[in-house]
Enzyme design. Structure first.
Site, PDB file in Angstrom:
ATOM      1  N   HIS A  76      30.897  51.079  39.099  1.00 58.48           N
ATOM      2  CA  HIS A  76      32.290  51.257  39.574  1.00 58.48           C
ATOM      3  C   HIS A  76      32.707  50.092  40.471  1.00 58.48           C
ATOM      4  O   HIS A  76      33.551  50.264  41.341  1.00 58.48           O
ATOM      5  CB  HIS A  76      32.460  52.572  40.345  1.00 58.48           C
ATOM      6  CG  HIS A  76      31.879  53.758  39.646  1.00 58.48           C
ATOM      7  ND1 HIS A  76      32.621  54.561  38.822  1.00 58.48           N
ATOM      8  CD2 HIS A  76      30.615  54.240  39.622  1.00 58.48           C
ATOM      9  CE1 HIS A  76      31.832  55.523  38.334  1.00 58.48           C
ATOM     10  NE2 HIS A  76      30.610  55.337  38.795  1.00 58.48           N
ATOM     11  N   SER A 105      44.154  23.231  41.201  1.00 55.93           N
ATOM     12  CA  SER A 105      45.529  23.692  41.081  1.00 55.93           C
ATOM     13  C   SER A 105      46.438  22.494  41.280  1.00 55.93           C
ATOM     14  O   SER A 105      46.107  21.570  42.021  1.00 55.93           O
ATOM     15  CB  SER A 105      45.795  24.748  42.158  1.00 55.93           C
ATOM     16  OG  SER A 105      47.168  24.792  42.475  1.00 55.93           O
ATOM     17  N   LYS A 107      42.098  24.938  45.657  1.00 54.38           N
ATOM     18  CA  LYS A 107      41.673  25.811  44.554  1.00 54.38           C
ATOM     19  C   LYS A 107      40.607  25.205  43.655  1.00 54.38           C
ATOM     20  O   LYS A 107      40.559  24.006  43.420  1.00 54.38           O
ATOM     21  CB  LYS A 107      42.877  26.170  43.682  1.00 54.38           C
ATOM     22  CG  LYS A 107      43.875  27.074  44.354  1.00 54.38           C
ATOM     23  CD  LYS A 107      43.383  28.494  44.585  1.00 54.38           C
ATOM     24  CE  LYS A 107      43.362  29.298  43.306  1.00 54.38           C
ATOM     25  NZ  LYS A 107      44.702  29.699  42.872  1.00 54.38           N
ATOM     26  N   GLU A 132      37.991  32.288  32.153  1.00 50.93           N
ATOM     27  CA  GLU A 132      39.223  33.059  31.910  1.00 50.93           C
ATOM     28  C   GLU A 132      39.687  32.906  30.464  1.00 50.93           C
ATOM     29  O   GLU A 132      40.148  33.856  29.838  1.00 50.93           O
ATOM     30  CB  GLU A 132      40.333  32.581  32.848  1.00 50.93           C
ATOM     31  CG  GLU A 132      40.110  32.920  34.303  1.00 50.93           C
ATOM     32  CD  GLU A 132      41.136  32.224  35.184  1.00 50.93           C
ATOM     33  OE1 GLU A 132      42.154  32.845  35.498  1.00 50.93           O
ATOM     34  OE2 GLU A 132      40.925  31.051  35.543  1.00 50.93           O
ATOM     35  N   TYR A 174      42.523  42.618  -7.312  1.00 49.85           N
ATOM     36  CA  TYR A 174      43.080  41.554  -6.474  1.00 49.85           C
ATOM     37  C   TYR A 174      44.578  41.771  -6.277  1.00 49.85           C
ATOM     38  O   TYR A 174      45.296  42.149  -7.194  1.00 49.85           O
ATOM     39  CB  TYR A 174      42.815  40.165  -7.100  1.00 49.85           C
ATOM     40  CG  TYR A 174      43.474  39.059  -6.293  1.00 49.85           C
ATOM     41  CD1 TYR A 174      42.841  38.543  -5.160  1.00 49.85           C
ATOM     42  CD2 TYR A 174      44.746  38.573  -6.620  1.00 49.85           C
ATOM     43  CE1 TYR A 174      43.450  37.572  -4.371  1.00 49.85           C
ATOM     44  CE2 TYR A 174      45.364  37.597  -5.845  1.00 49.85           C
ATOM     45  CZ  TYR A 174      44.713  37.112  -4.726  1.00 49.85           C
ATOM     46  OH  TYR A 174      45.320  36.149  -3.960  1.00 49.85           O
TER      47      TYR A 174
END
Ligand code: ARG
Length: 464
Positions: free
Chosen positions: A157, A278, A284, A291, A318
């Site tokens: 959690h 950044s 940054k 990501e 097909y």
């Protein structure tokens, strides 16, 4: 106007809009090598079985090889009017070697031809993916070995749960990818079946030898039913589905890297090579690659939904809808390979931050389960032990202290079962070292897992 292969039966040519709409050459040109390999094998088989003379087959094969070079070098005139890669190559062959080039399509249809091209293509892609998975797995085991001894919290959690070895966690990722690798290999078996000879779907009147074609192309077996052969795309569905599953795993690994590289966690340093800055905030260091892997997972899910939807409810055999199978297939393969390649390299620059992990372990009553286990071992039912421990945790929290820092007299206030030996169990070493159940986090277990993983990898290498 260019003459279509079916012009014999038609009074009018295809409308420009329809031509543009239905052409697949923009994307199926990627299959040119597979298409040519298939045609070379088909020509060889026809010559061997007296369907076309040996000399003509040689001419055809020579022409096909020239075309391959033209395409390799970017000199091939791709033409939308010829729809797809099959007709573009066939027309070019006829231009180059004359009418005899038209014999290549004897006993064959584009319906079985495209099935062959895609199977040849996927065989190669799966091999590359399996290879990349092997490299990443090896890297994970390396990291597990190098970081042996580092402890971090196991989260459930997203809350600190119990102390575990980092190596154990890395080997959990290894297990996940090991299953993905097995799934690709399993999928390979169903891809690796030779479809040519099904013709348009009913088979052919020519005395072809499908086994001959199969062995020329390295297929261990041929498809068994010509109708199924031109209707079936489940080998693509399976490939994309296995890929979607892998992407789920890669997205979870990525998410953890994103999370772990935040200041809040600070468990990893991904290296300058795999982070970006950044354009506005000078401080940054963003985990963009992780990501993007996480984000690209969406593409592959999309590919899976696309192929499933294209095939759903299609009548036998097909149907032209099936031309839409190629882009999802290419996209899934490209995406998976690029994600694996970047993850593999990223795992070479990664550094784990032992001190931050230790710091996280120092807070949050991480060995509470061990206290409950301790009481249980001394005869208290686990439910009761859990309750007593809960009270101790509440007490420690109130006092702003950690479990290891409480005095034994304080423990005794909650249960007289406690003794000095408690502290052997609630240190990090005690907590980790005592989880000796098979698959658990104790050092000796994890060393065993590392050995097993290494054996897996070396057997993969032997299999080639
Ligand atoms: N371009 C077609 C495809 O990708 C090849 C098969 C075409 N067959 C046909 N009968 N039009 O599916």
């Amino acid at each position: 106007m260019i003459k279509k292969p079916w012009a014999g039966r038609f009074k009018k040519g295809t409308h420009k809009v329809a031509e543009k709409f239905s052409a697949s050459i923009d994307f199926d040109r990627r299959l040119y090598k597979e298409d040519i390999e298939g045609s070379v094998a088909h020509a060889g088989m026809m010559a061997a079985n007296g369907i076309i003379p040996e000399k003509e087959a040689e001419k055809i094969i020579k022409g096909l090889r020239q075309i391959e070079k033209e395409i390799d070098s970017g000199k091939f005139p791709f033409r939308e009017e010829y729809e797809d890669i099959h007709l573009n190559i066939e027309k070019r062959l006829i231009e180059k070697i004359g009418e005899v080039g038209g014999k290549i399509h004897t006993g064959r249809s584009r319906n079985d031809q495209i099935a062959l091209d895609m199977r040849l293509y996927l065989r190669k892609e799966i091999e590359e993916i399996v290879e990349l998975l092997g490299l990443i797995s090896e890297r994970l085991v390396d990291l597990a070995e190098k970081n042996f001894g580092t402890v971090l919290p196991l989260y459930t959690h997203l809350q600190r749960g119990q102390p575990v070895l980092l190596s154990h966690h890395l080997l959990a990722l290894f297990e996940m990818l090991r299953r993905d690798r097995e799934r690709y290999i399993d999928c390979f078996g169903r891809v690796n079946v030779m479809p040519l000879g099904a013709g348009a779907g009913a088979g052919t009147t020519f005395p072809i030898d499908r086994e001959h074609t199969a062995s020329a192309l390295g297929f261990p077996e041929v498809t068994r039913n010509s109708i199924d052969t031109v209707s079936d795309r489940d080998f693509i569905i399976e490939f994309i589905s296995v890929s979607a599953n892998l992407m789920t795993h890669l997205s979870r690994i990525s998410e953890e890297l994103v999370l772990w590289s935040t200041k809040e966690f600070d468990f990893v340093d991904l290296g300058d090579e795999f982070t970006t800055g950044s354009s506005i905030m000078p401080q940054k260091r963003n985990p963009d690659m992780a990501e993007l892997i996480r984000g690209k997972t969406g593409r592959v899910y999309g590919d899976l939904v696309a192929i499933l939807t294209i095939m759903k409810g299609l009548p036998f055999s097909y149907n032209r809808d099936m031309q839409e199978d190629k882009e999802p297939m290419f996209d899934a393969a490209d995406t998976v390979k690029s994600c694996l390649a970047v993850l593999h390299e990223m795992l070479h620059t990664i550094e784990f931050k032992r001190e931050s992990m230790e710091k996280a372990l120092g807070e949050g009553f991480i060995t509470a389960t061990d206290i409950a286990d301790y009481l249980t071992r001394k005869g208290m039912p686990f439910r009761k032990a859990h309750e007593v421990t809960g009270k101790i945790v509440g007490y420690a929290e109130e006092k702003g202290r950690e479990l290891v820092n409480l005095h034994i007299s304080e423990y005794k206030m909650f249960s007289r079962t406690f003794d000095e030996d408690l502290f052997d169990y609630i240190t990090l070493e005690g907590s980790v070292g005592n989880r000796k159940s098979f698959g658990g986090t104790a050092g000796e277990n994890v060393l065993g897992m590392i050995e097993t993983a290494k054996k897996d990898i070396s057997s993969w290498k032997k299999e080639g």
